[in-house]
Design a protein around this motif. Structure first.
Motif, PDB file in Angstrom:
ATOM      1  N   ARG A 381     -23.827  49.127  -7.670  1.00 53.91           N
ATOM      2  CA  ARG A 381     -23.715  48.391  -8.605  1.00 53.91           C
ATOM      3  C   ARG A 381     -22.220  47.818  -9.059  1.00 53.91           C
ATOM      4  O   ARG A 381     -21.430  48.432  -8.359  1.00 53.91           O
ATOM      5  CB  ARG A 381     -24.280  49.305 -10.074  1.00 53.91           C
ATOM      6  N   ARG A 382     -22.085  46.879  -9.827  1.00 58.91           N
ATOM      7  CA  ARG A 382     -21.021  46.218 -10.175  1.00 58.91           C
ATOM      8  C   ARG A 382     -20.793  46.859 -11.647  1.00 58.91           C
ATOM      9  O   ARG A 382     -21.491  46.528 -12.563  1.00 58.91           O
ATOM     10  CB  ARG A 382     -21.069  44.808  -9.957  1.00 58.91           C
ATOM     11  N   ARG A 383     -19.474  47.138 -11.734  1.00 56.09           N
ATOM     12  CA  ARG A 383     -19.027  47.412 -13.030  1.00 56.09           C
ATOM     13  C   ARG A 383     -17.833  47.029 -13.345  1.00 56.09           C
ATOM     14  O   ARG A 383     -16.968  46.486 -12.763  1.00 56.09           O
ATOM     15  CB  ARG A 383     -18.894  49.113 -12.921  1.00 56.09           C
ATOM     16  N   THR A 384     -17.482  46.785 -14.592  1.00 60.26           N
ATOM     17  CA  THR A 384     -16.274  46.155 -15.206  1.00 60.26           C
ATOM     18  C   THR A 384     -15.327  47.514 -15.603  1.00 60.26           C
ATOM     19  O   THR A 384     -15.709  48.586 -16.324  1.00 60.26           O
ATOM     20  CB  THR A 384     -16.402  45.573 -16.502  1.00 60.26           C
ATOM     21  N   ASP A 414     -13.728  43.675 -12.096  1.00 59.25           N
ATOM     22  CA  ASP A 414     -15.017  43.498 -11.891  1.00 59.25           C
ATOM     23  C   ASP A 414     -15.272  44.100 -10.132  1.00 59.25           C
ATOM     24  O   ASP A 414     -14.832  43.463  -9.538  1.00 59.25           O
ATOM     25  CB  ASP A 414     -15.709  42.165 -11.802  1.00 59.25           C
ATOM     26  N   ARG A 416     -17.387  46.471  -7.301  1.00 62.15           N
ATOM     27  CA  ARG A 416     -18.571  47.199  -6.813  1.00 62.15           C
ATOM     28  C   ARG A 416     -18.244  48.795  -6.533  1.00 62.15           C
ATOM     29  O   ARG A 416     -17.429  49.156  -5.877  1.00 62.15           O
ATOM     30  CB  ARG A 416     -18.911  46.621  -5.337  1.00 62.15           C
TER      31      ARG A 416
END
Length: 428
Positions: A381-384, A414, A416
């Motif tokens: 997932r991509r997370r901030t 941002d 991954r």
């Protein structure tokens, strides 16, 4: 600040326990320094467990061995609830209560007492905390060296859970007016803090003592509306039975309110919850968790659970482990039960310490498995990520992340998620 081997100058504060204590520790350091205290150690204690008290006593003895001329002052919750424990120590010069420990006036008085000598009767200066009716929070303009800032919005507790000594250490619930909170958050954002955490002893009791009885949900809305530059707002531990409808709507509608909550649950067995004098049942806790996920499908939850509460059977301990699995918690803070003198639970039939330790260990194993499951679901997932010191950070869900490349501290990156090590995520 040190001067020569084993010699300290200035004021050093050692904090034990919760985030609120750590926040107040910053206020203690500033107030004691402003009052002119020097070559002093302040031990800001926690009363939640006997182990916390033991660690504080150990730190005091170690510090005095290192510097025999060091002046040692003890404050905090354990100083408030059991002052005799610390006043009996030869290493301790003064014991101060919790009521005004971040006040310059308190520390000016302490300095005068120490400079002119303290008699045995004067060694303990602890007021009746139950008589305190106003919040006197420490409002720092910035937190040096930290990307995340904390704001105390509430203190004290009006409930009497049978295991808990904290109401006797913190006094009745009292809240900081909304305008003062919003102004404080604005100052912190001006000082480059992109993330702020609202904290308190019984956070969801916020506002009950203020004119008009504003709720925590109203406060959250006011902060987000009043400080549009704030990037992230978090809440510390909340109580399911006190969460108001406006808070639930804010969770659903406000993207800047982070999708991570820590719940005060304590057990997953109805009879134990009743004996703890908690105000929710197992079914009510699960229903609240379901409501949170309906409001914010990506919410990630943590919880406090006590292992080995008096009278707990093996079946009840197993029911609690099953409960945390069913609840789908990601972060579990498992406490071994610790009898605190003066509480109702301390008078109940106690379990053998070895059995309490064993049940706590099994609960932690369950928690480790839940954490691994959460971490595994994040891979890809991509997370901030809020970038912190040392190549570390936290996602929106307060999941710790190890960064693989350089990033600007305090920025929101941002990233991954490439994997995890069982304790934290690893960003690509």
């Amino acid at each position: 600040m040190a001067e020569g081997p084993g010699v300290q100058r200035g004021v050093d504060v050692v904090n034990f326990g919760c985030r609120l204590n750590a926040l107040e520790g910053d206020g203690i350091a500033r107030a004691a320094t402003a009052a002119g205290l020097d070559r002093a150690l302040v031990v800001n204690t926690c009363a939640v467990t006997a182990e916390a008290v033991r660690q504080a006593r150990q730190a005091i003895r170690r510090a005095r061995r290192r510097d025999p001329a060091l002046r040692v002052i003890v404050t905090g919750c354990a100083a408030q609830t059991e002052p005799a424990t610390f006043s009996a120590m030869d290493e301790v010069d003064l014991v101060l209560g919790n009521a005004a420990k971040t006040s310059v006036e308190t520390w000016a008085g302490a300095r005068i007492s120490l400079d002119f000598g303290v008699s045995a009767e004067q060694k303990v200066q602890v007021q009746d905390i139950s008589a305190v009716r106003e919040a006197t929070p420490h409002l720092a303009d910035r937190f040096e060296g930290h990307t995340r800032a904390f704001v105390e919005v509430q203190n004290g507790c009006d409930h009497r859970c049978t295991f808990c000594i904290i109401p006797f250490g913190r006094g009745p619930s009292r809240s900081v007016p909304m305008g003062a909170v919003v102004a404080q958050v604005a100052r912190l954002v001006e000082s480059s803090h992109g993330e702020v955490v609202l904290t308190g002893v019984d956070l969801t009791a916020y506002g009950g003592d203020l004119p008009g009885a504003p709720t925590l949900g109203r406060l959250v809305r006011a902060v987000l509306a009043g400080v549009p530059e704030l990037k992230r707002l978090r809440l510390s531990s909340i109580d399911a039975v006190e969460a108001d409808a406006e808070l639930m709507r804010a969770l659903a509608e406000e993207e800047r309110l982070m999708p991570h909550l820590h719940l005060s649950l304590q057990s997953g067995d109805d009879l134990i919850l009743k004996r703890m004098k908690r105000r929710h049942s197992r079914a009510e806790a699960l229903a609240f968790i379901a409501a949170l996920r309906l409001a914010r499908p990506d919410v990630v939850l943590g919880a406090d659970i006590i292992a080995g509460f008096p009278t707990e059977t093996e079946a009840q301990a197993r029911a609690t482990r099953d409960f945390v699995e069913e609840a789908g918690l990601a972060f579990l803070h498992a406490f071994p039960y610790s009898a605190r003198p003066g509480t109702a639970a301390a008078r109940m039939p106690q379990l053998a310490p070895a059995l309490v330790a064993e049940r706590a260990a099994r609960l932690r194993e369950t928690g480790a498995g839940l954490l691994r499951r959460h971490l595994s679901a994040e891979v890809g997932r991509r997370r901030t990520v809020l970038v912190e010191a040392g190549g570390r950070g936290h996602t929106e869900h307060f999941t710790p992340v190890r960064l693989s490349g350089a990033a600007v501290r305090g920025s929101l990156a941002d990233l991954r998620i490439a994997g995890h090590d069982g304790a934290r995520l690893i960003a690509a």
